[in-house]
Design a protein around this motif. Sequence first.
Motif, PDB file in Angstrom:
ATOM      1  N   GLU A  23       9.870   2.110  12.378  1.00 41.62           N
ATOM      2  CA  GLU A  23       8.626   1.916  13.044  1.00 41.62           C
ATOM      3  C   GLU A  23       7.515   1.695  12.076  1.00 41.62           C
ATOM      4  OE1 GLU A  23      10.308   4.425  12.635  1.00 41.62           O
ATOM      5  OE2 GLU A  23       9.205   6.377  13.264  1.00 41.62           O
ATOM      6  N   LEU A  24       7.664   1.836  10.639  1.00 40.59           N
ATOM      7  CA  LEU A  24       6.416   1.311   9.616  1.00 40.59           C
ATOM      8  C   LEU A  24       6.599  -0.260   9.601  1.00 40.59           C
ATOM      9  CD1 LEU A  24       6.895   4.350   7.400  1.00 40.59           C
ATOM     10  CD2 LEU A  24       5.144   3.925   8.953  1.00 40.59           C
ATOM     11  N   ASP A  25       5.644  -0.657   9.345  1.00 41.46           N
ATOM     12  CA  ASP A  25       5.523  -2.105   8.816  1.00 41.46           C
ATOM     13  C   ASP A  25       5.367  -1.988   7.184  1.00 41.46           C
ATOM     14  OD1 ASP A  25       4.520  -4.398   7.887  1.00 41.46           O
ATOM     15  OD2 ASP A  25       3.640  -4.915   9.593  1.00 41.46           O
ATOM     16  N   ARG A  26       6.591  -2.333   6.903  1.00 38.83           N
ATOM     17  CA  ARG A  26       6.930  -1.966   5.371  1.00 38.83           C
ATOM     18  C   ARG A  26       6.085  -2.828   4.339  1.00 38.83           C
ATOM     19  NH1 ARG A  26       9.141  -4.317   1.295  1.00 38.83           N
ATOM     20  NH2 ARG A  26      10.593  -3.456  -0.204  1.00 38.83           N
ATOM     21  N   ASP A  27       5.757  -3.855   4.678  1.00 41.09           N
ATOM     22  CA  ASP A  27       4.779  -4.741   3.841  1.00 41.09           C
ATOM     23  C   ASP A  27       3.493  -4.497   3.927  1.00 41.09           C
ATOM     24  OD1 ASP A  27       7.231  -6.130   3.166  1.00 41.09           O
ATOM     25  OD2 ASP A  27       6.989  -7.909   4.150  1.00 41.09           O
TER      26      ASP A  27
ATOM     27  N   ALA B 106      -1.346   4.180   7.952  1.00 42.30           N
ATOM     28  CA  ALA B 106      -2.474   4.683   7.310  1.00 42.30           C
ATOM     29  C   ALA B 106      -1.820   6.275   7.371  1.00 42.30           C
ATOM     30  CB  ALA B 106      -3.751   4.649   8.367  1.00 42.30           C
ATOM     31  N   VAL B 107      -1.417   6.916   8.316  1.00 40.11           N
ATOM     32  CA  VAL B 107      -0.892   8.097   8.100  1.00 40.11           C
ATOM     33  C   VAL B 107       0.153   8.249   6.991  1.00 40.11           C
ATOM     34  CG1 VAL B 107       0.501   9.772   9.344  1.00 40.11           C
ATOM     35  CG2 VAL B 107      -1.301   8.651  10.705  1.00 40.11           C
ATOM     36  N   ALA B 108       1.051   7.452   6.993  1.00 36.53           N
ATOM     37  CA  ALA B 108       2.066   7.425   6.045  1.00 36.53           C
ATOM     38  C   ALA B 108       1.465   7.435   4.525  1.00 36.53           C
ATOM     39  CB  ALA B 108       3.161   6.510   6.074  1.00 36.53           C
TER      40      ALA B 108
END
Lengths: 334, 334, 334, 334, 334, 334
Positions: E182-186, E275-277
Amino acid sequence: MSRRFVSQIGPQESIDQIFLVSDKQLRPNRSGNLYLQLELSDRTGSVGARMWNANEKINGSFENGDYARVEGSTQLFQGAIQMIVTRISRVESSEVNEDEFQPLTRTEVDRLVLRLGEMLRGMNDLALRNLAECFLMDDPFMAKFSRAPAGVKNHHAYIGGLLEHTVKLMEVVGRLAPCYPELDRDLLLTGAFLHDVGKIDELSYDHGFSYSDEGQLVGHLVMAVRLLDDKVAEAERLAGEPFPRETVLRLKHMLVSHHGEYEFGSPKLPMTLEAVALAFLDNLDAKLASFSQQLRDDPNVDSHWTAYNANLRRKLFKGTHAGDGAVVEAGDEK
Amino acid sequence: MSRRFVSQIGPQESIDQIFLVSDKQLRPNRSGNLYLQLELSDRTGSVGARMWNANEKINGSFENGDYARVEGSTQLFQGAIQMIVTRISRVESSEVNEDEFQPLTRTEVDRLVLRLGEMLRGMNDLALRNLAECFLMDDPFMAKFSRAPAGVKNHHAYIGGLLEHTVKLMEVVGRLAPCYPELDRDLLLTGAFLHDVGKIDELSYDHGFSYSDEGQLVGHLVMAVRLLDDKVAEAERLAGEPFPRETVLRLKHMLVSHHGEYEFGSPKLPMTLEAVALAFLDNLDAKLASFSQQLRDDPNVDSHWTAYNANLRRKLFKGTHAGDGAVVEAGDEK
Amino acid sequence: MSRRFVSQIGPQESIDQIFLVSDKQLRPNRSGNLYLQLELSDRTGSVGARMWNANEKINGSFENGDYARVEGSTQLFQGAIQMIVTRISRVESSEVNEDEFQPLTRTEVDRLVLRLGEMLRGMNDLALRNLAECFLMDDPFMAKFSRAPAGVKNHHAYIGGLLEHTVKLMEVVGRLAPCYPELDRDLLLTGAFLHDVGKIDELSYDHGFSYSDEGQLVGHLVMAVRLLDDKVAEAERLAGEPFPRETVLRLKHMLVSHHGEYEFGSPKLPMTLEAVALAFLDNLDAKLASFSQQLRDDPNVDSHWTAYNANLRRKLFKGTHAGDGAVVEAGDEK
Amino acid sequence: MSRRFVSQIGPQESIDQIFLVSDKQLRPNRSGNLYLQLELSDRTGSVGARMWNANEKINGSFENGDYARVEGSTQLFQGAIQMIVTRISRVESSEVNEDEFQPLTRTEVDRLVLRLGEMLRGMNDLALRNLAECFLMDDPFMAKFSRAPAGVKNHHAYIGGLLEHTVKLMEVVGRLAPCYPELDRDLLLTGAFLHDVGKIDELSYDHGFSYSDEGQLVGHLVMAVRLLDDKVAEAERLAGEPFPRETVLRLKHMLVSHHGEYEFGSPKLPMTLEAVALAFLDNLDAKLASFSQQLRDDPNVDSHWTAYNANLRRKLFKGTHAGDGAVVEAGDEK
Amino acid sequence: MSRRFVSQIGPQESIDQIFLVSDKQLRPNRSGNLYLQLELSDRTGSVGARMWNANEKINGSFENGDYARVEGSTQLFQGAIQMIVTRISRVESSEVNEDEFQPLTRTEVDRLVLRLGEMLRGMNDLALRNLAECFLMDDPFMAKFSRAPAGVKNHHAYIGGLLEHTVKLMEVVGRLAPCYPELDRDLLLTGAFLHDVGKIDELSYDHGFSYSDEGQLVGHLVMAVRLLDDKVAEAERLAGEPFPRETVLRLKHMLVSHHGEYEFGSPKLPMTLEAVALAFLDNLDAKLASFSQQLRDDPNVDSHWTAYNANLRRKLFKGTHAGDGAVVEAGDEK
Amino acid sequence: MSRRFVSQIGPQESIDQIFLVSDKQLRPNRSGNLYLQLELSDRTGSVGARMWNANEKINGSFENGDYARVEGSTQLFQGAIQMIVTRISRVESSEVNEDEFQPLTRTEVDRLVLRLGEMLRGMNDLALRNLAECFLMDDPFMAKFSRAPAGVKNHHAYIGGLLEHTVKLMEVVGRLAPCYPELDRDLLLTGAFLHDVGKIDELSYDHGFSYSDEGQLVGHLVMAVRLLDDKVAEAERLAGEPFPRETVLRLKHMLVSHHGEYEFGSPKLPMTLEAVALAFLDNLDAKLASFSQQLRDDPNVDSHWTAYNANLRRKLFKGTHAGDGAVVEAGDEK
């Protein structure tokens, strides 16, 4: 020759007697010369001391928690007595009368153990009485429990301090219970007995006081739960029937919540009447002990107020007569 | 016909008797029709009520704090009893037996006043005894003091609640004092007597309970200081000699610091042993009263736990038997 | 010979003149020899000083708050001037020109008292004007009020500091009021006048500055309420009619809420427009005074920044030119 | 026919005129029927409204921020006026006199813009005056700046609110500056001008008020820094010389620190005198505006107190005469 | 002769070699004699040092951040090594092998720069890859970025520390991303690259480490936004098409929110997954680096625990074998 | 007929299929008629539902946690789908395919159990591997562990949620460990496995999810310690040698400190590297799961932002395209 107790020592005295040593530090002064800074105590209090021109050999000849014969003299600095040590040597504990160095004498400890048993055996709740009995008849446990301090440096930080704090709290519970019939007196009494029981292993007190590794990593709130679980199992074996589940839960809850707030290390907030009462009364007893000690030991003899205590975020009021008598006493000491 | 008390009322009952009214609100439902929502109480508790198809005239015919004859029936919603009102009319207080509506009967209030005098007159400290006497012989003061509630909605929020809370706290002080000889018992007892004395004017309790304007703007901690100053002056006049300065200071300090923390509205933190003890014991008594009430009044009959209380940031444990008996009682009511 | 003021003194100077003494301490160095550490000040600032090889007799020959003739020389340590004292002896205050030692001269104090009267007598509200007059014509009160400092060590901690802070705050109120017509200007002006009035007894300032016992135990917020009550009673006697109840309440509320937050010792949060404005403006004036003083007195001459202030949790920015001129001045001193 | 303003509307009136719509919601009642809940406002205030038997079509025929012609009647519920709408239809903004719907008329906005220019052009500091000119002569900027609200729902939440709040703050700075000569007046004035300038893009205010995505993700404190950087570059181009570095730093610091505390979203605490003053005065102006509005709009007509405000953690005191006149006015309305 | 690194130095050694100097202070001892206190370091750690009988001339002959040849000897005080300096003189940086003084060698820095480019150029998102390229091909930027420390005294406070912390964080992101589709890696990778980019100007690191004025007044969270804005404009110029608006917003949001909480200086809380990550992983990396360093550098060789760290409000556990080996090593050193 | 999943259901659909029931409440509407409010869910999400004209009998015919066949239709209110139920009846769990109702299918659970074993058995540390084996081969434990949810309503609140959260966390540890060689990978892996193991008894999940009494009174942090103690004893029996003391301490410490802060119920702050890493990674995983779920389930289809979440004190950004597609889909449903 009879001992001159710390509480009796004034300025400009010559001293040659035995003390208990703690907080020892070898430090350089600003000219690069080494001196020894240490704390000397007996059952009436403690006094700061310095030995000039010390070295690593002297420093290594005794440890914190040792008894030592100290020669030197006292002076008054910044309103407090300080000892200048000229000679110091280790003494075997077999050579001293330990009652002179512990706030609680063995007789007093014995009396407290008796009183503890009396209160626990006087409970009406059969299950709780059986459970208490399992603790009371466990000799290694009782040996630790009547020897452990209640803390490393705040309230009741002396041999037998845990026992004294526990019995005092149980007395308070016994006296208060009739005012609050909604409280389960026996449950609260048992909670008071067990609330700090984890400290027997949280603290290390054979030679000076400190936290054990397990004490710091796990904590007495959690450690107490296992002690309780073991004794409940034993009580069930002895009674041949299951211990009431809810009573165990209520006791465990009192153990893990008795610091009252998350920020004081309680993983749970008190959620029963007995847990609330225990947290308040424990805190009150600790605060009164600690405030009393500060009022008693405050070195600031000229002031109506103790020195500012950053932990408590306040000074304490010693009264408008503080210092008046002190001058006279200081005169008496010469 | 004898009264059916709130604590006895079950679902599906027909009701026709007098209640004390509070929390009255005229509100539109979502179809735009008005209904009346109110709280009906007697000495045993309170029950929520609704009157459908109400109007401004009915709403204006009685006030919060009035007695009213109520006709209607009860039902069970969300685990709690609710009353559906079909008729309601104001009743003069002269027509009711107020003992049915106040948790404390007049006899109980009289007993508490007696006990208060007994404890205060039993003090050894002459100056404090004289001071206490100035309060006790001030009839208008005593009339207010034995009528005021201790709060608007939390603990002891009923006529006589201040007196009951005060006497309970003094009993606790009396019982605890022997455990802590370092406390000045008479000073603590007087502090317990006076700590909430400002509430006689902070609260307004002639018709329902609320804060007075002065109560909200200035607060009972500050208002109590003036009451004390006046009585000290009177005690000095009667005794013909000055009241000990330090004692006045210590008493005032107890008054302004008894909430214990800045965040609870204390302008000063407790800085004497007696002030610390007072703050703790007052808080303990209030907490036990408020927790007991929540455990008793919790509407959530099926659960071992009370509803979550946001103020306390917790639920309370009612026990694993909570709800068991409730089912039986509910059956009894039919 | 004219005085060399603290603000003019550089390193490597010989000094022989009178200073005001404070923060005196007799301490042992690490070789066990005693030295005296003290603070020497005049109206332009203060400088740290040490007297080596001191003893209890020298230490006892003068007190904090005394004037003393000091001989010695200055040096630069850690970027700050320090005085090494070789001789020190007490001087009677009758022998000194106090204007050299107080930030406010008597002339300035007189001017401030005049301005205070002018502003208070210029109010339109008759009741408030009468009340103010009762304070103004009370000579013992005015004597204390124009002498008290506004604090013990933070902002305005000098003789007349309370008066200066009060008049400044009233000027600010006078200037701001036209911007906010919703504020009751006279009420706010009277609140500004009285907000710190309790400090005349909260602080002790005859000989050095400290808190009185009552100041620490009760606090100026509460003490001010009694001063106000007394003057209201007097105003009623003089006017022959009751003082408006609501005005008294609003004034008292401003007194007890002007620290703005519970954590700063306000037992009430500001709940009126005037109370909110007073709390903000008082805080702003105090912060500007204290920040200005830190920027002015920062000893760290090489940096664009003051030393870290733990209370404020920050450093202050002195500007990118800080230190540039300082080097030149240091050169000038030789 | 002349408009009946919201502030004049009483209960039991028939209404047929144009309002500004906000907070529209289509909701089911408990019988599953849909109704429309909305807020109707003009420049004098707003009133809650409900339209029974609404549907998705009506709901879709106009948006928040639209003008609408409303027919219906008013009633009094829970001490507040509520409108029951029977018909509602969208009206083009070209058909309304917007001055009736905005607290600030165009004339007032024009006057504020003039005053802004006057104050900025009156500064002595040439660099700051040049910088200000770059903003003043940027027409698209000025168009946004004189239209933006200062917030979405708290203080100054109306077209022109940002301008009004900014000019008020600058007036306050202008009046206060002579009291504090240690403040750099022009720097503080420029800081007051620019402190909320980021709100022109943080908020979206073409159709109702809300935060823009950038406003919520980045915030006006940070967004303002870029606006400042751009104008500084422009000022340098125009002046043909570099803008003083330290002045830019001090201005940026005021922008990013003006919320005063970390918890209010300031990434830096104020570390200069001007930054401290700006944070306090901005907060004071916002608090007075918001408190005044609450006192003015409080629906609770019978009480001396406003309803409890959870954000402020307090009620506000409306005065002992609150409600007295209200009864009369209510009578007048019929 | 090969260097004896700080990590190898034991007590009672003679020393004559070059160190990097920091924390220099000229202070008086209590007899009024001056001594120099300083910190000497190389790439393996730092050691405290004192030079007795120093003066202002010696003190002025070198600065913090200089290299200096130091002669003297070591001793063991309070469980830690201390150096007594007899001679010290400044050395040009051209005369030293800087790799001996920086935790990161030039080779390591080069490797990190390579890895950085590799990861950024390996992203799938074209816009982000273009943006990254604009940073990578900006030589002055890359020179600063690969030289800046990540802090003044906590984690990664050495030349190249920012680069090392950044690349480590990007490695972590690369490894974690597959677990959280679910995270946008780039986006997260670019955020990790840029999160601390403002530090290249926030810190000053040419000669010792400190905050720049802009760094303290504005902060790297805000300063980074401008760097990003500039590069986005450049990327748009190069690509000839607008950079996706939302991507810029999401990146800026990551920059201004990456401290995670208001109290740590974030003007915004993280409001996107990335942002959380970023906030969590940045904090984790910093904490592990700082805890590891404390465990490694703790001077308290006899204990299982590090000294109490007031910032972290805790001690750290070094393990039950801590100190065992230390004794042996100490013996080896002789 | 194949199931229409919650995630596929649009407005204006007729529904007749089985759902899982939760949050059931029987409530009166404002006309005094009863209706049933409940939540209906399957593995793809949940939808609010109301049944008008309900009664106690219908209400009593099924419980939270039951499966029920539901007939009715859907409508769109306030941007969200709501179901109007016309008929509802309980269905035995034996009649349903549970895979349709649990986010994790049995196959997925089996895969997770396999992966758990694989990772634990792949550890190098023999003692930890033996310990893990004692858990893995305890069938009743594994049955509970692979069935328990990780929470009651926040992240991973579904059957198998604990297992899924645990295995995910272990995967993360496995991937991160090579970046931080200072971490003891096997210790951290075992800590990740055991950190929430107490939840198997803290939660009750046979019929709906709730906290057990022991869970609320004691908590899973403390309960896990006993589970660990038992398995350590077993591992010692099987291995015939003592389990390393320090490893047990470090594991226990990770269990009791993994909430990271006192305020989140940790009785100890993390004091080892592994404990710090565990607390951060656990928190990160929980936050990402909870944020993702909020972004996915937000009912506010027209906005770029989720509704404000009071617990998190923020909204979340869904992106500028949120709502665009939603309109189209809503059209598709008709």
